[in-house]
Design a protein around this motif. Sequence first.
Motif, mmCIF file in Angstrom:
data_model
loop_
_atom_site.group_PDB
_atom_site.id
_atom_site.type_symbol
_atom_site.label_atom_id
_atom_site.label_comp_id
_atom_site.label_asym_id
_atom_site.label_seq_id
_atom_site.Cartn_x
_atom_site.Cartn_y
_atom_site.Cartn_z
ATOM 1 N N GLU A 42 0.855 -1.189 0.000
ATOM 2 C CA GLU A 42 0.000 0.000 0.000
ATOM 3 C C GLU A 42 0.888 1.235 0.000
ATOM 4 O O GLU A 42 2.001 1.208 0.512
ATOM 5 N N ALA A 43 0.378 2.290 -0.591
ATOM 6 C CA ALA A 43 1.071 3.586 -0.570
ATOM 7 C C ALA A 43 0.036 4.673 -0.352
ATOM 8 O O ALA A 43 -1.065 4.600 -0.888
ATOM 9 N N SER A 44 0.406 5.639 0.431
ATOM 10 C CA SER A 44 -0.510 6.747 0.696
ATOM 11 C C SER A 44 -0.392 7.784 -0.403
ATOM 12 O O SER A 44 0.555 7.778 -1.179
ATOM 13 N N GLY A 45 -1.318 8.674 -0.405
ATOM 14 C CA GLY A 45 -1.166 9.905 -1.169
ATOM 15 C C GLY A 45 -0.434 10.889 -0.272
ATOM 16 O O GLY A 45 0.190 10.502 0.714
ATOM 17 N N VAL A 46 -0.530 12.152 -0.576
ATOM 18 C CA VAL A 46 0.081 13.171 0.271
ATOM 19 C C VAL A 46 -0.713 13.253 1.573
ATOM 20 O O VAL A 46 -1.932 13.413 1.567
ATOM 21 N N LEU A 47 -0.004 13.129 2.679
ATOM 22 C CA LEU A 47 -0.627 13.117 4.001
ATOM 23 C C LEU A 47 -0.709 14.502 4.623
ATOM 24 O O LEU A 47 -1.416 14.700 5.610
ATOM 25 N N GLY A 48 0.022 15.436 4.083
ATOM 26 C CA GLY A 48 0.063 16.791 4.618
ATOM 27 C C GLY A 48 1.417 17.397 4.311
ATOM 28 O O GLY A 48 2.290 16.741 3.754
ATOM 29 N N THR A 49 1.588 18.657 4.664
ATOM 30 C CA THR A 49 2.879 19.301 4.469
ATOM 31 C C THR A 49 3.442 19.727 5.817
ATOM 32 O O THR A 49 2.692 20.059 6.745
ATOM 33 N N PHE A 50 4.757 19.712 5.901
ATOM 34 C CA PHE A 50 5.455 19.952 7.153
ATOM 35 C C PHE A 50 6.631 20.883 6.916
ATOM 36 O O PHE A 50 7.154 20.972 5.810
ATOM 37 N N GLU A 51 7.068 21.531 7.986
ATOM 38 C CA GLU A 51 8.180 22.463 7.878
ATOM 39 C C GLU A 51 9.532 21.763 7.857
ATOM 40 O O GLU A 51 10.512 22.329 7.407
ATOM 41 N N SER A 52 9.586 20.520 8.324
ATOM 42 C CA SER A 52 10.862 19.808 8.316
ATOM 43 C C SER A 52 10.718 18.475 7.589
ATOM 44 O O SER A 52 9.657 17.841 7.594
ATOM 45 N N GLU A 53 11.823 18.075 6.986
ATOM 46 C CA GLU A 53 11.875 16.787 6.293
ATOM 47 C C GLU A 53 11.622 15.646 7.277
ATOM 48 O O GLU A 53 10.878 14.715 6.987
ATOM 49 N N GLU A 54 12.202 15.735 8.456
ATOM 50 C CA GLU A 54 12.036 14.696 9.462
ATOM 51 C C GLU A 54 10.581 14.551 9.903
ATOM 52 O O GLU A 54 10.075 13.433 10.053
ATOM 53 N N ASP A 55 9.879 15.663 10.110
ATOM 54 C CA ASP A 55 8.466 15.592 10.503
ATOM 55 C C ASP A 55 7.625 14.939 9.412
ATOM 56 O O ASP A 55 6.705 14.166 9.709
ATOM 57 N N ALA A 56 7.917 15.241 8.163
ATOM 58 C CA ALA A 56 7.181 14.629 7.056
ATOM 59 C C ALA A 56 7.428 13.126 7.019
ATOM 60 O O ALA A 56 6.487 12.335 6.879
ATOM 61 N N GLU A 57 8.675 12.714 7.169
ATOM 62 C CA GLU A 57 9.003 11.288 7.154
ATOM 63 C C GLU A 57 8.356 10.568 8.326
ATOM 64 O O GLU A 57 7.816 9.470 8.167
ATOM 65 N N THR A 58 8.376 11.180 9.492
ATOM 66 C CA THR A 58 7.756 10.589 10.677
ATOM 67 C C THR A 58 6.256 10.416 10.479
ATOM 68 O O THR A 58 5.675 9.403 10.884
ATOM 69 N N SER A 59 5.623 11.369 9.831
ATOM 70 C CA SER A 59 4.198 11.265 9.527
ATOM 71 C C SER A 59 3.917 10.088 8.599
ATOM 72 O O SER A 59 2.944 9.354 8.783
ATOM 73 N N GLY A 60 4.767 9.900 7.601
ATOM 74 C CA GLY A 60 4.608 8.770 6.686
ATOM 75 C C GLY A 60 4.738 7.434 7.395
ATOM 76 O O GLY A 60 3.953 6.507 7.156
ATOM 77 N N ILE A 61 5.709 7.328 8.298
ATOM 78 C CA ILE A 61 5.890 6.093 9.079
ATOM 79 C C ILE A 61 4.678 5.858 9.982
ATOM 80 O O ILE A 61 4.174 4.743 10.096
ATOM 81 N N ALA A 62 4.186 6.912 10.615
ATOM 82 C CA ALA A 62 3.018 6.784 11.501
ATOM 83 C C ALA A 62 1.799 6.307 10.717
ATOM 84 O O ALA A 62 1.042 5.450 11.192
ATOM 85 N N TRP A 63 1.593 6.854 9.514
ATOM 86 C CA TRP A 63 0.478 6.410 8.679
ATOM 87 C C TRP A 63 0.631 4.922 8.352
ATOM 88 O O TRP A 63 -0.341 4.157 8.428
ATOM 89 N N ALA A 64 1.849 4.524 7.989
ATOM 90 C CA ALA A 64 2.089 3.126 7.609
ATOM 91 C C ALA A 64 1.852 2.196 8.789
ATOM 92 O O ALA A 64 1.244 1.123 8.625
ATOM 93 N N ARG A 65 2.308 2.567 9.985
ATOM 94 C CA ARG A 65 2.061 1.741 11.174
ATOM 95 C C ARG A 65 0.563 1.579 11.423
ATOM 96 O O ARG A 65 0.083 0.485 11.718
ATOM 97 N N ALA A 66 -0.167 2.679 11.320
ATOM 98 C CA ALA A 66 -1.623 2.620 11.541
ATOM 99 C C ALA A 66 -2.282 1.726 10.500
ATOM 100 O O ALA A 66 -3.205 0.965 10.828
ATOM 101 N N TRP A 67 -1.831 1.797 9.249
ATOM 102 C CA TRP A 67 -2.395 0.935 8.210
ATOM 103 C C TRP A 67 -2.176 -0.524 8.548
ATOM 104 O O TRP A 67 -3.093 -1.351 8.462
ATOM 105 N N VAL A 68 -0.946 -0.877 8.944
ATOM 106 C CA VAL A 68 -0.632 -2.261 9.303
ATOM 107 C C VAL A 68 -1.490 -2.703 10.480
ATOM 108 O O VAL A 68 -2.041 -3.810 10.480
ATOM 109 N N ASP A 69 -1.632 -1.855 11.496
ATOM 110 C CA ASP A 69 -2.444 -2.204 12.656
ATOM 111 C C ASP A 69 -3.896 -2.480 12.278
ATOM 112 O O ASP A 69 -4.542 -3.329 12.892
#
Length: 72
Positions: A42-69
């Motif tokens: 599975e792949a998400s679309g755009v989940l939102g925009t963030f001021e830092s690269e790290e925050d954006a990546e963390t959001s993507g990981i959080a979405w993926a964890r929730a999907w798996v759960d």
Amino acid sequence: MQTEKYRGYTLWGHAILQQEDILQVERFAASGTIMRDTKVVEASGVLGTFESEEDAETSGIAWARAWVDNHG
């Protein structure tokens, strides 16, 4: 990109630079990808925009964890 192993899946958090003009502040669009072995599950679309690269990546990981759960 951030990656982690989670419940038999490989999760990816992506940050895509969103900057149309060099005078604008950098923003990063977040997305996530879930893989099992070498196949994209599975792949998400755009989940939102963030001021830092790290925050954006963390959001993507959080979405993926929730999907798996919810689906794994």
